[in-house]
Design an enzyme around this catalytic site. Structure first.
Site, PDB file in Angstrom:
ATOM      1  N   HIS A 156      43.370  20.697  43.071  1.00  0.00           N
ATOM      2  CA  HIS A 156      43.451  21.776  42.086  1.00  0.00           C
ATOM      3  C   HIS A 156      44.615  22.686  42.481  1.00  0.00           C
ATOM      4  O   HIS A 156      44.875  22.911  43.656  1.00  0.00           O
ATOM      5  CB  HIS A 156      42.141  22.562  42.069  1.00  0.00           C
ATOM      6  N   ASN A 189      47.937  28.265  37.473  1.00  0.00           N
ATOM      7  CA  ASN A 189      46.613  27.660  37.528  1.00  0.00           C
ATOM      8  C   ASN A 189      46.112  27.455  36.097  1.00  0.00           C
ATOM      9  O   ASN A 189      45.853  28.416  35.385  1.00  0.00           O
ATOM     10  CB  ASN A 189      45.688  28.609  38.309  1.00  0.00           C
ATOM     11  N   CYS A 230      37.333  25.470  37.169  1.00  0.00           N
ATOM     12  CA  CYS A 230      38.466  24.650  37.636  1.00  0.00           C
ATOM     13  C   CYS A 230      38.037  23.243  38.048  1.00  0.00           C
ATOM     14  O   CYS A 230      38.877  22.355  38.177  1.00  0.00           O
ATOM     15  CB  CYS A 230      39.168  25.342  38.801  1.00  0.00           C
TER      16      CYS A 230
HETATM   17  N1  ACO Z   1      52.637  41.587  42.415  1.00  0.00           N
HETATM   18  C1  ACO Z   1      52.938  42.467  43.384  1.00  0.00           C
HETATM   19  N2  ACO Z   1      52.031  42.926  44.262  1.00  0.00           N
HETATM   20  C2  ACO Z   1      50.755  42.491  44.145  1.00  0.00           C
HETATM   21  C3  ACO Z   1      50.385  41.574  43.158  1.00  0.00           C
HETATM   22  C4  ACO Z   1      51.373  41.120  42.261  1.00  0.00           C
HETATM   23  N3  ACO Z   1      51.122  40.237  41.284  1.00  0.00           N
HETATM   24  N4  ACO Z   1      49.060  41.312  43.277  1.00  0.00           N
HETATM   25  C5  ACO Z   1      48.620  42.036  44.319  1.00  0.00           C
HETATM   26  N5  ACO Z   1      49.644  42.757  44.842  1.00  0.00           N
HETATM   27  C6  ACO Z   1      49.634  43.673  45.976  1.00  0.00           C
HETATM   28  C7  ACO Z   1      48.252  44.238  46.237  1.00  0.00           C
HETATM   29  O1  ACO Z   1      48.038  45.381  45.446  1.00  0.00           O
HETATM   30  C8  ACO Z   1      48.345  44.541  47.707  1.00  0.00           C
HETATM   31  O2  ACO Z   1      49.027  45.751  47.871  1.00  0.00           O
HETATM   32  P1  ACO Z   1      48.605  46.779  49.054  1.00  0.00           P
HETATM   33  O3  ACO Z   1      48.846  46.036  50.309  1.00  0.00           O
HETATM   34  O4  ACO Z   1      49.543  47.911  48.826  1.00  0.00           O
HETATM   35  O5  ACO Z   1      47.168  47.103  48.798  1.00  0.00           O
HETATM   36  C9  ACO Z   1      49.225  43.443  48.273  1.00  0.00           C
HETATM   37  O6  ACO Z   1      49.965  42.931  47.148  1.00  0.00           O
HETATM   38  C10 ACO Z   1      48.474  42.303  48.931  1.00  0.00           C
HETATM   39  O7  ACO Z   1      47.420  41.886  48.047  1.00  0.00           O
HETATM   40  P2  ACO Z   1      46.402  40.764  48.462  1.00  0.00           P
HETATM   41  O8  ACO Z   1      45.348  40.640  47.406  1.00  0.00           O
HETATM   42  O9  ACO Z   1      45.952  41.009  49.873  1.00  0.00           O
HETATM   43  O10 ACO Z   1      47.339  39.487  48.429  1.00  0.00           O
HETATM   44  P3  ACO Z   1      47.036  38.046  48.919  1.00  0.00           P
HETATM   45  O11 ACO Z   1      48.029  37.642  49.914  1.00  0.00           O
HETATM   46  O12 ACO Z   1      45.581  37.844  49.254  1.00  0.00           O
HETATM   47  O13 ACO Z   1      47.310  37.184  47.612  1.00  0.00           O
HETATM   48  C11 ACO Z   1      46.226  36.075  45.749  1.00  0.00           C
HETATM   49  C12 ACO Z   1      46.527  37.399  46.431  1.00  0.00           C
HETATM   50  C13 ACO Z   1      47.526  35.413  45.348  1.00  0.00           C
HETATM   51  C14 ACO Z   1      45.370  36.309  44.511  1.00  0.00           C
HETATM   52  C15 ACO Z   1      45.475  35.160  46.728  1.00  0.00           C
HETATM   53  O14 ACO Z   1      44.413  35.857  47.331  1.00  0.00           O
HETATM   54  C16 ACO Z   1      44.929  33.930  46.068  1.00  0.00           C
HETATM   55  O15 ACO Z   1      45.660  33.079  45.605  1.00  0.00           O
HETATM   56  N6  ACO Z   1      43.611  33.761  46.065  1.00  0.00           N
HETATM   57  C17 ACO Z   1      42.939  32.556  45.576  1.00  0.00           C
HETATM   58  C18 ACO Z   1      43.319  32.129  44.216  1.00  0.00           C
HETATM   59  C19 ACO Z   1      42.378  32.648  43.200  1.00  0.00           C
HETATM   60  O16 ACO Z   1      41.615  33.536  43.426  1.00  0.00           O
HETATM   61  N7  ACO Z   1      42.408  32.071  42.020  1.00  0.00           N
HETATM   62  C20 ACO Z   1      41.505  32.489  40.985  1.00  0.00           C
HETATM   63  C21 ACO Z   1      40.989  31.365  40.241  1.00  0.00           C
HETATM   64  S1  ACO Z   1      39.870  30.464  41.138  1.00  0.00           S
HETATM   65  C22 ACO Z   1      40.426  28.960  41.283  1.00  0.00           C
HETATM   66  O17 ACO Z   1      41.193  28.510  40.495  1.00  0.00           O
HETATM   67  C23 ACO Z   1      39.945  28.179  42.383  1.00  0.00           C
END
Ligand code: ACO
Length: 357
Positions: free
Chosen positions: A247, A277, A110
């Site tokens: 980003h 993204n 990224c």
């Molecule tokens: N739809 C519905 N439910 C979902 C989804 C979805 N797409 N994805 C996860 N869940 C559920 C999980 O299973 C979990 O359920 P549970 O509580 O029953 O176990 C619940 O939602 C919460 O999941 P978390 O992973 O804790 O959700 P969080 O609030 O952390 O959000 C996310 C996840 C959006 C990925 C966030 O952590 C994030 O944006 N992280 C950083 C971005 C990232 O990693 N980008 C990757 C590329 S790197 C870059 O570009 C810099």
């Protein structure tokens, strides 16, 4: 002293759109989960290869700068999703636009576009180049396991490009910082490469996977630290920043970043709702959108920062030049697409969903 300033810009978004509601037709997710958690409403899905997106963005950037491809000294193409590894796809773009110059790809995930801008700036400051085409282009839909809701909802395809030109005036790139923390390589990866076993079908099932919460925290810390450094390097007060172009991985990451830096959220440019993204393409696409929306004015001070796999981080301080409108417009277009976004991903989704059962 030579400076490198942006004189042309162009973006290319493939026409097919995949909405959150489309995703909910084949994985257990919903618009109500995705939008508040990420800021994303839809993403574009490409029917063509990354180099085609990059070539159209490049032609539009050249027209905006009023330049012919023969005037370009170097092409730097940032991508983690090239259509071919050998040869690089900067050479495909070069052939498509008709340039005669050095051309190479870089992969800093990224952060690729800001890494490319840093390299281009150094080439211009050293006198080696007068004009460099820097492109960020991705077709991340290729890397996704469409049965995994944790990753499938976050990414999209697209390309953006800028022309950096030498100038004696103090404008353009004022300072930048690039960093990488290899201790966290494993928390964000797509296992595509020679480590795949060509005789093992499972090993060929590569896809993006990550520890979202860990990345969330590290993204804010990494972008914040490097942004602070470029402000210190240039003696710039945060109140003098006119626009932040970060980003676009998650709107909540951007909210937390600007709030910790005590910068008003209204100064952050956010377009993640439309694209998701798009990795290396996010910042050049955002530059184009910000210009189209009148968010960039002549002489503005712009802070841009990014974070990605590696774990790379980058920040750059720019002073925009005098021109915020394109000199000309290119008529370059992608070939028509007769499929919807859902139709484009459905075959891969069915494959992964049947494997997951
Ligand atoms: N739809 C519905 N439910 C979902 C989804 C979805 N797409 N994805 C996860 N869940 C559920 C999980 O299973 C979990 O359920 P549970 O509580 O029953 O176990 C619940 O939602 C919460 O999941 P978390 O992973 O804790 O959700 P969080 O609030 O952390 O959000 C996310 C996840 C959006 C990925 C966030 O952590 C994030 O944006 N992280 C950083 C971005 C990232 O990693 N980008 C990757 C590329 S790197 C870059 O570009 C810099």
């Amino acid at each position: 002293m030579q400076y490198a300033t942006i004189t042309g810009w162009g973006k290319c978004l493939p026409p097919a759109i995949l909405t959150n509601h489309d995703l909910a037709t084949f994985i257990e997710t919903s618009d109500e989960w995705i939008r508040p958690r990420t800021g994303i409403s839809q993403r574009h899905i490409s029917h063509v290869n990354t180099s085609e997106l990059a070539s159209v963005a490049a032609k539009r950037a050249l027209a905006a700068a009023g330049l012919d491809a023969s005037q370009i000294d170097m092409i730097i193409l940032a991508t983690a999703s090239p259509d071919t590894l050998i040869p690089n796809i900067a050479s495909t773009v070069q052939a498509n636009i008709g340039a005669q110059c050095a051309a190479f790809d870089i992969n800093a995930a990224c952060c690729g576009f800001l890494y490319g801008m840093g390299l281009a700036n150094a080439q211009i400051q050293s006198g080696q180049c007068q004009r460099v085409l820097v492109i960020g282009a991705e077709r991340l839909s290729f890397y996704l396991d469409w049965s995994r809701r944790e990753t499938a909802v976050l990414f999209g395809d697209g390309a953006g490009a800028v022309i950096l030109e030498a100038t004696d005036t103090k404008q353009g790139v004022l300072a930048y910082e690039l960093n990488n923390d290899p201790s966290c390589r494993e928390i964000l990866s797509a296992g595509f490469g020679t480590k795949m076993d060509r005789f093992d079908a499972d090993s060929l099932d590569f896809f993006i996977q990550f520890d979202g919460q860990e990345i969330f925290k590290r993204a804010i810390r990494g972008m914040g630290q490097l942004s602070k450094k470029v402000l210190e390097k240039t003696g710039t007060n945060k109140d003098d920043i006119d626009l932040v172009i970060p980003h676009q991985a998650n709107e909540r990451i951007i909210d937390t970043l600007v709030s910790r830096m005590k910068i008003d959220k209204s100064k952050a440019f956010i377009n993640i709702a439309n694209y998701g993204n798009t990795s290396a393409a996010t910042i050049p696409i955002a530059i184009c959108d910000a210009l189209e929306q009148g968010r960039i004015n002549a002489g503005d001070t712009i802070l841009s920062c990014a974070f990605g796999a590696g774990l790379t981080s980058a920040a750059m301080l720019l002073k925009w030049g005098d021109r915020v409108t394109p000199i000309a417009e290119s008529d370059a277009e992608l070939p028509p697409c007769d499929s919807t976004g859902l139709e484009l991903v459905k075959r891969a989704a069915d494959y992964f969903l049947s494997k997951a059962q």
